[in-house]
Design a protein around this motif. Structure first.
Motif, PDB file in Angstrom:
ATOM      1  N   ALA A 250      23.470  87.210  74.107  1.00  0.00           N
ATOM      2  CA  ALA A 250      22.124  87.353  73.542  1.00  0.00           C
ATOM      3  C   ALA A 250      21.081  87.009  74.605  1.00  0.00           C
ATOM      4  O   ALA A 250      20.036  87.652  74.692  1.00  0.00           O
ATOM      5  N   VAL A 251      21.379  86.014  75.443  1.00  0.00           N
ATOM      6  CA  VAL A 251      20.452  85.638  76.517  1.00  0.00           C
ATOM      7  C   VAL A 251      20.422  86.730  77.596  1.00  0.00           C
ATOM      8  O   VAL A 251      19.359  87.103  78.089  1.00  0.00           O
TER       9      VAL A 251
ATOM     10  N   ILE B  84      22.312  75.450  77.873  1.00  0.00           N
ATOM     11  CA  ILE B  84      22.266  75.781  76.451  1.00  0.00           C
ATOM     12  C   ILE B  84      23.388  75.073  75.698  1.00  0.00           C
ATOM     13  O   ILE B  84      23.337  74.913  74.491  1.00  0.00           O
TER      14      ILE B  84
ATOM     15  N   LYS C 114      28.736  84.824  72.310  1.00  0.00           N
ATOM     16  CA  LYS C 114      27.637  85.430  71.547  1.00  0.00           C
ATOM     17  C   LYS C 114      26.273  85.008  72.064  1.00  0.00           C
ATOM     18  O   LYS C 114      25.396  85.809  72.297  1.00  0.00           O
ATOM     19  N   MET C 115      26.100  83.671  72.247  1.00  0.00           N
ATOM     20  CA  MET C 115      24.797  83.178  72.677  1.00  0.00           C
ATOM     21  C   MET C 115      24.498  83.657  74.097  1.00  0.00           C
ATOM     22  O   MET C 115      23.392  84.103  74.386  1.00  0.00           O
TER      23      MET C 115
END
Lengths: 219, 219
Positions: free
Chosen positions: A100-101, A179, A96-97
């Motif tokens: 999103a990036v 991250i 997900k992250m």
């Protein structure tokens, strides 16, 4: 070229620079050649001193009473922000992250582009996010070396981050944005920056707490 | 309580602190009462000097030759990181990035919790992400005031960020983490931190470039 000076300017100022560029580029063709810090500040709802300071940090500056030559100011800001020479990066970990990036559209303001995402999950590989392909890890080395890519984002789960980091370094990556909330060991010559939202939030909470205590002391 | 000192420690150290806590808590019940920086460093693959420095910044420290009392060290680190008094936050804007933040599991390491997401999109409202509800904006004020929430994350598109910011301030929010890549104007007493991945990447690119130039000079 991302100017050397970019590390000597505050993040808050860096945040504002693209706003100046957007505003200056939006001025009509028949606008005056020069513009003052006062006029820029008024148009953007910023303080005049702040505008002057921001522009002084990133450009050769204006002249008293005359102001800035608009087209030169745009050129210098573009150069400072790296508009003129794209830095490309890869991203590993398309959860997900990570996705999103990949989809994040703010990179182009700073002359940056994520060229592709990589993942070990066969269910993700082959799909694309915002027009960027998600590729299998086997293609990482080829993409990095063929395109001479030096920057990477790690967005994998924390227990896989070190292994991915080692792989990236072996692919010639010299700068890593991590991250994953975990410390990474890298050889000398490789730079790691940690992007940890929880730490930023903790610092914010600390700042708010400090303000409260100061206010209590004043009362 | 998130200690005042949290703003005086480096982000890299803050990144490592939860690793120490996890390791110390994983020690067997019959382990010795004391532990040395050397032993911690060896177990975690970190430098001894770094461990000593990190722990000195966050705790009252160990004693020469004796080391740290394990249970006190855990207690002090927990306190420093705010484990003992949760800071709650709301999040506005449940697009891809917003939901990735809602799902992010690293907050609890720093005593933080996002209690709910808010959005204007009826298609998102009523759903939930990682067990956190996405609520309509009309409920924002109620949730913030009833729970005495002081922190918020803004993850809306940049053209809506200022309006959302104003609304949050009216709801009593005193600290804002802004993920939208735009400058926010806030009244005195409200703290804004900007989380802009593009800026972090630009700084990383600048650092890598600096390294290259230094290496060229050495050659």
């Amino acid at each position: 070229m991302i100017a050397l000076g970019i590390n000597q300017i505050s993040k808050a100022a860096l945040q504002r620079l693209p706003t100046y560029v957007t505003y200056l580029k939006s001025l009509p063709a028949d606008a005056p050649d020069h513009i003052s810090a006062t006029a820029i500040a008024a148009a953007l709802g910023l303080g005049e001193v702040q505008v002057r300071k921001d522009l002084a940090a990133a450009t050769t500056g204006g002249r008293p009473k005359v102001g800035y030559v608009v087209k030169n100011l745009i050129k210098e800001l573009d150069q400072f922000l790296g508009f003129n020479s794209l830095s490309e990066a890869v991203l590993v970990g398309c959860g997900k992250m990570g996705r999103a990036v990949l989809d994040y559209r703010g990179f182009s303001c700073y002359g940056l582009k994520i060229v592709a995402g990589f993942d070990i999950d066969p269910a993700l590989v082959g799909s694309s996010s915002s027009g960027k392909k998600i590729l299998p890890m086997q293609k990482l080395k080829g993409v990095c070396t063929c395109n001479n890519i030096r920057l990477a984002v790690i967005a994998v789960p924390e227990d896989q981050a070190q292994a991915v980091c080692d792989e990236l370094v072996a692919c010639g990556i010299r700068g890593i944005m991590n991250i994953a909330p975990v410390h990474l060991n890298v050889p000398a010559g490789v730079v790691v920056r940690y992007e940890n939202l929880a730490i930023e939030m903790a610092l914010l909470a600390g700042q708010v707490e400090t303000r409260f205590q100061e206010e209590r002391l004043v009362k």
